[in-house]
Design an enzyme around this catalytic site. Structure first.
Site, mmCIF file in Angstrom:
data_model
loop_
_atom_site.group_PDB
_atom_site.id
_atom_site.type_symbol
_atom_site.label_atom_id
_atom_site.label_comp_id
_atom_site.label_asym_id
_atom_site.label_seq_id
_atom_site.Cartn_x
_atom_site.Cartn_y
_atom_site.Cartn_z
ATOM 1 N N GLU A 140 0.820 -1.204 0.000
ATOM 2 C CA GLU A 140 0.000 0.000 0.000
ATOM 3 C C GLU A 140 0.857 1.258 0.000
ATOM 4 O O GLU A 140 1.888 1.329 0.668
ATOM 5 C CB GLU A 140 -0.929 0.021 1.211
ATOM 6 C CG GLU A 140 -2.111 -0.904 1.061
ATOM 7 C CD GLU A 140 -3.218 -0.598 2.046
ATOM 8 O OE1 GLU A 140 -4.120 0.177 1.697
ATOM 9 O OE2 GLU A 140 -3.172 -1.146 3.153
ATOM 10 N N CYS A 164 3.562 -3.224 16.608
ATOM 11 C CA CYS A 164 3.016 -2.132 17.420
ATOM 12 C C CYS A 164 1.508 -2.346 17.561
ATOM 13 O O CYS A 164 0.816 -2.622 16.578
ATOM 14 C CB CYS A 164 3.312 -0.788 16.773
ATOM 15 S SG CYS A 164 5.080 -0.440 16.595
ATOM 16 N N SER A 265 9.248 7.223 15.838
ATOM 17 C CA SER A 265 7.923 7.003 16.415
ATOM 18 C C SER A 265 8.084 6.697 17.899
ATOM 19 O O SER A 265 8.548 5.623 18.273
ATOM 20 C CB SER A 265 7.242 5.841 15.677
ATOM 21 O OG SER A 265 5.909 5.697 16.073
ATOM 22 N N ASN A 267 5.671 7.845 20.950
ATOM 23 C CA ASN A 267 4.313 7.428 21.344
ATOM 24 C C ASN A 267 4.083 7.175 22.823
ATOM 25 O O ASN A 267 2.972 6.786 23.203
ATOM 26 C CB ASN A 267 3.888 6.179 20.558
ATOM 27 C CG ASN A 267 4.032 6.390 19.068
ATOM 28 O OD1 ASN A 267 3.810 7.487 18.568
ATOM 29 N ND2 ASN A 267 4.434 5.360 18.346
ATOM 30 N N CYS A 383 -2.704 7.061 9.250
ATOM 31 C CA CYS A 383 -1.584 6.513 10.011
ATOM 32 C C CYS A 383 -2.026 5.300 10.820
ATOM 33 O O CYS A 383 -2.993 5.359 11.577
ATOM 34 C CB CYS A 383 -1.041 7.599 10.935
ATOM 35 S SG CYS A 383 0.333 7.091 11.967
#
Length: 398
Positions: A140, A164, A265, A267, A383
């Site tokens: 994708e 994740c 990333s 988070n 996202c």
């Protein structure tokens, strides 16, 4: 307080010591995680590897470099929407390429290795693309138009092994790596589509699609070298961003070799919560990650921290204080991203009030903070939502 906004931009095999984590009852590495070993496509070569191929074909080092530059310009330097350049002995001769190089070059297929399997336009004009490789693998990409430039969210692997808990791709497992040409071909296809759709040209690339780029770093770097080559695709290195979950031991090689920016990333503001949603933290703690960034970050460069915000998990004012303390001393900015619907129903987006309060608190510490608003959410292109393989991997009719 007015919160600054930017549009959402959805930038090597695993080492033997990595644990074979499980997701939904299957190993994360489901098939060979290696890059396909074909090198019969022109886009699998940057100028340096093409020159090496030509040197092995009998050319001197200087002749091989000269020919590779001409070929890269001819094959990839045309404007978007231009007809495909001729690729035969006559075309090579017209470029001034000697007959000694023809056999090696004409063995390389200049056509893209991917085809469009699905187009899913969103209400906000974002376009999610599902691309099919020659072996049937599905990849994708997401085309995100903006007023001044269009962004492409690029994939680096078929699936992902990093698991994740907020990411749909992580549920799929790692099927295989993408070859450099398959990465480049996502850009070739998207650039043509962007020109066809009108609007701003494709000028921004973010490796934030399917996969962990640092787990396929060799192919990602090769693709970036071709994409930023001024004789080829001519993307500005400052407009190419590679996002990692925080594979700390690859940060120094990345900064040494990449013509691109780095996004990490993060988070969570502490190890316990980060490890709860990002298994990579068990191997590379937040302290180790910060140390690796501080040691490798080149002078004058900044790192982008991505912070996906989850309701009552990591969005309290005190969490903003912890995050500010963590990034202190680093040249950086923070993108705050309200989470999108994903595989874990317990992870939900915060209210607008909690989002604004978090951003205000973080900005109050002097941290450059931006909010990335969702794009393409209604077609599964935002996202953490890329899972087109699962959507399209259906038995073919008999």
């Amino acid at each position: 307080m007015r919160v600054p906004e930017i549009p959402e931009e959805t930038a090597s095999p695993l080492r033997a010591g990595d644990p074979p984590a499980q997701v939904a009852g299957h190993p994360l590495i489901r098939r060979s995680a290696r890059v396909p070993r074909w090198r019969a496509r022109l886009a699998d070569h940057d100028a340096a590897s093409l020159a090496e191929l030509l040197r092995r074909a009998g050319g001197t080092a200087s002749a091989a470099r000269a020919v590779s530059g001409k070929v890269v310009r001819h094959a990839f330097g045309a404007e978007p929407g231009a007809p495909a350049p001729a690729w035969d002995a006559r075309a090579l001769a017209a470029l001034g390429v000697g007959a000694w190089a023809h056999e090696a070059l004409l063995a390389l297929d200049p056509a893209p290795s991917l085809e469009i399997a699905e187009r899913a336009p969103a209400q906000d004009d974002t376009l999610r693309l599902v691309l099919r490789a020659g072996d049937g693998a599905l990849i994708e990409s997401v085309l995100i138009p903006g007023p001044a430039r269009t962004t492409l969210c690029v994939s680096s692997q078929v699936g992902c092994a990093r698991a994740c808990s907020f990411c749909e791709t992580g549920r799929l497992g790692l099927e295989r790596q993408l070859a450099a040409g398959e990465i480049v071909d996502q850009v070739r296809i998207a650039r043509a589509l962007a020109a066809e759709r009108g609007g701003a040209p494709l000028r921004n690339l973010v490796f934030m699609g399917m996969g962990e780029p640092f787990d396929n770093l060799g192919e990602v770097l090769k693709a970036i070298r071709l994409l930023t080559d001024p004789r080829a695709f001519r993307f500005a290195p400052s407009h190419v961003t590679v996002s990692t979950v925080g594979v700390a031991d690859k940060i120094e090689p990345f900064f040494r070799d990449a013509r691109a920016e780095l996004a990490v990333s993060l988070n969570a503001p502490d190890d316990a919560r980060r490890q709860a949603i990002m298994p990579v933290n068990a191997r590379f703690s937040m302290a180790a990650l910060k140390e690796a960034i501080a040691r490798a970050l080149p002078p004058g460069r900044r790192v982008l921290f991505e912070y996906v915000l989850f309701d009552r998990f990591n969005d309290a004012p005190e969490d903003a204080d912890l995050l500010a303390a963590y990034v202190a001393g680093l040249r950086c900015r923070v993108n705050v991203i309200p989470c999108n619907p994903g595989p874990d129903p317990a992870l939900r987006p915060p209210s607008a009030a909690r989002l604004d309060a978090f951003v205000a608190r973080l900005s109050g510490h002097g941290v450059t903070t931006l909010v990335r608003r969702p794009r393409g959410r209604d077609v599964g292109g935002a996202c953490g939502q890329l899972a087109g393989m699962a959507r399209l991997r259906q038995p073919e009719p008999a």
